[in-house]
Enzyme design. Structure first.
Site, short mmCIF file in Angstrom:
data_model
loop_
_atom_site.label_atom_id
_atom_site.label_comp_id
_atom_site.label_asym_id
_atom_site.label_seq_id
_atom_site.Cartn_x
_atom_site.Cartn_y
_atom_site.Cartn_z
N GLY A 1 -4.80 10.44 33.85
CA GLY A 1 -3.88 11.54 33.63
C GLY A 1 -4.29 12.41 32.47
CB SER A 2 -3.70 15.98 31.75
OG SER A 2 -4.57 16.46 32.72
N GLY A 3 -3.39 14.70 29.05
CA GLY A 3 -2.60 14.38 27.86
C GLY A 3 -3.30 13.45 26.90
CG HIS A 4 -4.28 10.20 27.76
ND1 HIS A 4 -3.27 9.72 26.95
CD2 HIS A 4 -3.87 9.98 29.04
CE1 HIS A 4 -2.31 9.22 27.71
NE2 HIS A 4 -2.65 9.38 28.97
CG ASP B 1 -5.22 5.86 36.68
OD1 ASP B 1 -4.45 6.73 37.11
OD2 ASP B 1 -5.54 5.78 35.49
CG HIS C 1 1.08 6.52 29.46
ND1 HIS C 1 0.29 5.47 29.83
CD2 HIS C 1 0.39 7.65 29.72
CE1 HIS C 1 -0.85 5.94 30.33
NE2 HIS C 1 -0.81 7.26 30.27
#
Length: 332
Positions: A55-58, A111, A219
């Site tokens: 996921g994005s955000g990392h 994932d 998260h």
């Protein structure tokens, strides 16, 4: 929380446009889904491909580690959401040079499901193998290490597998070194403040202004304990103690250490922690080589940090020392 963005629905796509505009020599956005970042030179014939996703955000995890000597391609999902099956398929195809593809990603349900489905879809066309990042010691005990989450420490496996593939090794050999590096790596994090997904009405979790949580996931997954904020040395001491207690049996005396900001924690604070980590490890007779300090795997604007230890053998150390073409792989 305030964010510099336009429409929340455009957050990831505009970020990817900015990534490729800022580093056009490093990254290409590709695939019908437009959710794959690949190397600018494409798949090399006869070379094993190494693929990841998440996921994005990392950032710079995951897409930031695409490049020569690292990943060949990476599929990316929405913020804190796994990549789609279609983008996983595209990433594998774009990394395929005819020698097979290693799928190397974090141990998260979405994932796993989508990469597994992508592998099944392509099984008659491309041979693939899988290695899961499982370095987060706070997410499960040693007896259930296969259930652990993959966090910042996965970048060691990216580097080792990517360098091995660049040297022309077989798919089995690249897979083996990736798994060996995962098995040699342990991570624990600590959170001081939350983050907020673009468009969400509330932060992903709440924590008091004077509180700290040991072991929280990237998260906002629950950690080991929550208590009043403690001095940096006390926090570092406990993190090192937990990592060493969980270290692989028969560990060597040489390690690489990653002190990683979860987003908002500045370099000054990371260095205060690294100073203590270095002293503690030296006191245990452990030599630090190839230290990493900075933003390597973040969680939006979460304040906090993680510490990873990668116990080195001769081959892993040699592979970590090999050059890599990524603006985000920086070794001291």
């Amino acid at each position: 929380m305030k964010k510099l963005m336009n429409a929340p629905a455009d957050f990831v796509d505009e970020m990817l446009d900015g990534l490729t505009a800022a580093w056009p020599a490093a990254f290409v956005r590709d695939g019908e889904s437009r959710r794959v970042i690949r190397r600018t030179d494409g798949a090399r014939k006869g070379k094993v491909g190494v693929v990841s996703g998440g996921g994005s955000g990392h950032l710079p995890l995951f897409t930031g580690y695409v490049g020569k000597g690292l990943l060949d391609s990476c599929s990316i999902g929405n913020v804190f959401e796994g990549p789609t099956v279609d983008s996983c398929i595209e990433a594998i195809k774009l990394a395929d040079g005819g020698a097979g593809v290693l799928r190397l990603y974090g141990n998260y349900g979405g994932d796993r499901m989508n990469f597994d489905m992508a592998g099944e879809f392509l099984e008659d066309e491309i041979k693939t193998t899988t290695v899961l990042g499982t370095d987060d010691i706070a997410s499960a005990g040693p007896e259930e290490s296969g259930k652990r989450r993959g966090v910042a420490g996965i970048i060691y496996a990216y580097k080792a597998a990517g360098a091995k593939a660049e040297d022309g090794a077989s798919l089995d050999a690249v897979t083996e070194i990736a798994q060996r590096t995962v098995d040699a790596t342990r991570t624990i994090g600590v959170a001081l403040s939350p983050c907020q997904v673009p468009g969400a009405a509330q932060p992903s979790f709440t924590i008091g202004e004077d509180e700290i949580e040991m072991g929280m996931g990237i998260h906002g997954e629950p950690g080991i304990w929550r208590d009043k904020l403690r001095p940096a040395d006390a926090v570092a001491d406990e993190m090192v103690q937990r990592l060493l207690a969980d270290a692989p049996k028969g560990r060597g005396s040489r390690v690489s250490v990653l002190v990683n900001s979860l987003g908002a924690t500045p370099l000054e604070e990371l260095l205060i922690v690294y100073r203590r980590v270095s002293a503690k490890l030296k006191g245990e007779g452990i030599e630090i080589v190839l230290p990493l300090v900075g933003h390597y795997a973040t969680s939006m604007e979460m304040a906090g940090l993680s510490i990873s230890l990668c116990v080195l053998d001769q081959e892993i150390e040699a592979l970590l020392r090999k050059p890599a073409a990524s603006p985000f792989w920086r070794v001291a």
